[in-house]
Scaffold this motif. Structure first.
Motif, short mmCIF file in Angstrom:
data_model
loop_
_atom_site.label_atom_id
_atom_site.label_comp_id
_atom_site.label_asym_id
_atom_site.label_seq_id
_atom_site.Cartn_x
_atom_site.Cartn_y
_atom_site.Cartn_z
N GLY A 1 0.82 -1.21 0.00
CA GLY A 1 0.00 0.00 0.00
C GLY A 1 0.85 1.25 0.00
N HIS A 2 0.22 2.35 0.43
CA HIS A 2 0.90 3.64 0.48
C HIS A 2 0.57 4.35 1.79
CE1 HIS A 2 0.83 2.90 -3.89
NE2 HIS A 2 1.89 3.68 -3.95
N SER A 3 1.43 5.28 2.16
CA SER A 3 1.18 6.14 3.30
C SER A 3 1.38 7.59 2.86
CB SER A 3 2.15 5.80 4.45
OG SER A 3 1.75 6.41 5.65
N VAL A 4 0.49 8.46 3.29
CA VAL A 4 0.57 9.87 2.92
C VAL A 4 1.32 10.62 4.01
CG1 VAL A 4 -0.74 11.97 2.45
CG2 VAL A 4 -1.58 9.74 1.62
N ILE A 5 2.43 11.24 3.64
CA ILE A 5 3.31 11.89 4.61
C ILE A 5 3.41 13.38 4.28
CG2 ILE A 5 5.61 11.94 5.64
CD1 ILE A 5 5.84 8.96 4.78
N MET A 6 2.94 14.20 5.21
CA MET A 6 3.01 15.65 5.04
C MET A 6 4.37 16.17 5.51
SD MET A 6 -0.72 16.81 6.56
CE MET A 6 -0.44 18.55 6.18
N PHE B 1 -8.80 10.71 0.38
CA PHE B 1 -9.01 11.85 1.27
C PHE B 1 -7.67 12.37 1.80
CE2 PHE B 1 -9.24 12.99 5.83
CZ PHE B 1 -9.97 14.17 5.75
N LYS B 2 -6.80 11.46 2.22
CA LYS B 2 -5.52 11.85 2.79
C LYS B 2 -4.58 12.45 1.74
CE LYS B 2 -5.79 8.38 6.47
NZ LYS B 2 -5.26 7.09 6.99
N LYS B 3 -4.67 11.97 0.53
CA LYS B 3 -3.80 12.48 -0.54
C LYS B 3 -4.03 13.97 -0.80
CE LYS B 3 -3.03 8.33 -3.39
NZ LYS B 3 -3.37 7.72 -4.71
N ARG B 4 -5.19 14.48 -0.42
CA ARG B 4 -5.49 15.89 -0.69
C ARG B 4 -4.67 16.83 0.18
NH1 ARG B 4 -11.92 14.53 -0.66
NH2 ARG B 4 -11.98 13.42 -2.66
N PHE B 5 -3.99 16.28 1.18
CA PHE B 5 -3.17 17.12 2.06
C PHE B 5 -1.74 17.30 1.52
CE2 PHE B 5 -6.64 15.96 4.77
CZ PHE B 5 -6.82 17.08 5.55
N VAL B 6 -1.44 16.66 0.40
CA VAL B 6 -0.11 16.79 -0.22
C VAL B 6 -0.27 16.88 -1.74
CG1 VAL B 6 1.05 15.50 1.62
CG2 VAL B 6 0.22 14.28 -0.40
N LYS B 7 0.74 17.45 -2.38
CA LYS B 7 0.72 17.51 -3.85
C LYS B 7 1.59 16.42 -4.46
CE LYS B 7 -0.13 22.49 -4.08
NZ LYS B 7 0.43 23.83 -4.43
N HIS B 8 2.47 15.85 -3.65
CA HIS B 8 3.36 14.80 -4.15
C HIS B 8 2.70 13.43 -4.02
CE1 HIS B 8 4.15 13.63 0.02
NE2 HIS B 8 4.37 14.90 0.29
N ASP B 9 3.34 12.42 -4.59
CA ASP B 9 2.81 11.06 -4.52
C ASP B 9 2.89 10.50 -3.11
OD1 ASP B 9 2.32 11.06 -7.23
OD2 ASP B 9 4.24 10.12 -7.75
N ALA B 10 1.99 9.58 -2.79
CA ALA B 10 2.05 8.90 -1.51
C ALA B 10 3.29 7.99 -1.47
CB ALA B 10 0.79 8.08 -1.29
N THR B 11 3.78 7.74 -0.27
CA THR B 11 5.00 6.96 -0.09
C THR B 11 4.66 5.47 -0.03
OG1 THR B 11 5.98 8.77 1.17
CG2 THR B 11 6.99 6.60 1.41
N PRO B 12 5.39 4.63 -0.77
CA PRO B 12 5.12 3.18 -0.73
C PRO B 12 5.32 2.62 0.68
CG PRO B 12 6.51 3.73 -2.61
CD PRO B 12 6.43 4.97 -1.76
N PHE B 13 4.46 1.68 1.04
CA PHE B 13 4.51 1.01 2.32
C PHE B 13 4.84 -0.47 2.08
CE2 PHE B 13 1.67 -1.13 5.66
CZ PHE B 13 2.70 -1.19 6.59
N PHE B 14 5.93 -0.95 2.71
CA PHE B 14 6.41 -2.30 2.47
C PHE B 14 6.26 -3.16 3.72
CE2 PHE B 14 8.69 0.29 -0.60
CZ PHE B 14 8.61 -0.47 -1.76
#
Length: 332
Positions: free
Chosen positions: A133-138, A290-303
């Motif tokens: 998955g991904h994680s959204v990091i501000m 919803f969370k992606k709207r807090f950043v303009k960059h891509d979400a970070t991959p989660f391993f």
């Protein structure tokens, strides 16, 4: 040398955790205690000291039903191995030490959730690594940039909340924890996510974490709390942990304002990142969007990492049903 520290040895546990520059709230004894109220098994801190490298990991040792064997699994959140002073010789010694521990304790397999912000060479040599998955990091290192780093549509929604009269307050003493639990539990019930409704003991332990920042943030409308969230952090990394909103006030979109103002507060306290997490069970769903709207960059991959220590017993437990990515397959 590899050591295991038990949950009851809180002082030693946190002394080790606090000695790592990259340790996060997920490694603290207090967080582990909170998770222990909702988890079967024994939660342990694994600590390794080599010639010039040290490393740690938090995992739950779980019985495998009907056998004398166990497996290891990361506790909820982002843990995984953290290392300092990495070098090939000590990494090799750590790998040998883990194998020896697994053999001696009857460990069949291990499942590790990697922290997307903390790379480690362990991840490249420890079992099978796969993205789930991904994680959204501000980036909140500069408070003045938090607003402009969000997508325009998100800024408009936050303005709309303010125009309705929504205000955000911070509750560092958790005086409104009962109201948070009501809103959060109602939200989980509405979404039929009953497994995420936690006992009071979970919150008691969470709020008692001594070596991290933990606080509630509330959105209020006409004197009523309409959205609420738990944030926590340590060593410049903060996390959006739990949240809920009152369905009757959904038109306010108030959770966006909660996250935005919490990010600003955390930035003022010296935090560099706010991890919003990903979708439900790491899925690419509406929560992630919803969370992606807090950043303009891509979400970070989660391993995650999958490791089999006893292949013969693993295959026997799976009973030939090991297809797919679910790991360990015998717990499917």
């Amino acid at each position: 040398m590899l050591k295991t520290i038990k949950l009851d040895d809180a002082r030693l546990w946190d002394e080790i955790v606090d000695s790592f520059d990259d340790s996060t709230v997920y490694f603290t004894n207090g967080y582990a205690r909170a998770v222990s109220t909702i988890t079967d098994g024994e939660i342990l801190l694994f600590y390794f000291e080599g010639k010039s490298m040290k490393a740690m990991n938090v995992a739950c040792k779980r019985e495998i039903d009907g056998t004398n064997f166990y497996d290891l699994c990361s506790i909820a959140g982002f843990c995984g191995w953290i290392t300092e002073g990495e070098n090939e010789d000590d990494l090799r010694l750590l790998s040998v030490a883990i194998e020896a521990y697994a053999s001696g304790e009857g460990i069949v397999s291990e499942f590790i959730r990697c922290n997307p912000q903390i790379p480690s060479s362990m991840y490249e040599c420890f079992g099978r690594k796969r993205q789930i998955g991904h994680s959204v990091i501000m980036d909140i290192s500069n408070g003045d940039d938090i607003w402009t780093n969000m997508r325009a549509s998100n800024r408009n929604c936050i303005r709309k909340s303010y125009n309705y009269g929504v205000t955000v307050s911070f509750d560092v003493w958790a005086t409104e924890i009962d109201e948070f639990k009501r809103i959060y539990n109602d939200t989980m019930s509405r979404k039929k996510a009953y497994e995420y409704i936690f006992p009071d003991e979970y919150y008691d332990e969470l709020l008692a974490i001594r070596n991290a920042d933990v606080f509630l943030a509330h959105a209020e409308y006409n004197g009523v709390i309409v959205s609420s969230a738990v944030f926590f952090g340590k060593n410049r990394r903060a996390y959006y942990h739990l949240s809920g909103s009152d369905e009757d006030y959904a038109f306010l979109g108030s959770m966006r304002a909660v996250i935005y103002e919490a990010a600003c507060l955390l930035s003022s306290l010296g935090y560099k990142t706010l991890d919003l997490g990903g979708g439900v069970k790491s899925r690419n769903d509406s929560l992630l969007e919803f969370k992606k709207r807090f950043v303009k960059h891509d979400a970070t991959p989660f391993f995650v990492l999958d490791k089999i220590y006893n292949i013969q017993e693993y295959n026997a437990l799976c009973k030939a049903d090991s297809a797919g990515d679910f790991f360990p397959a015998y717990r499917r």
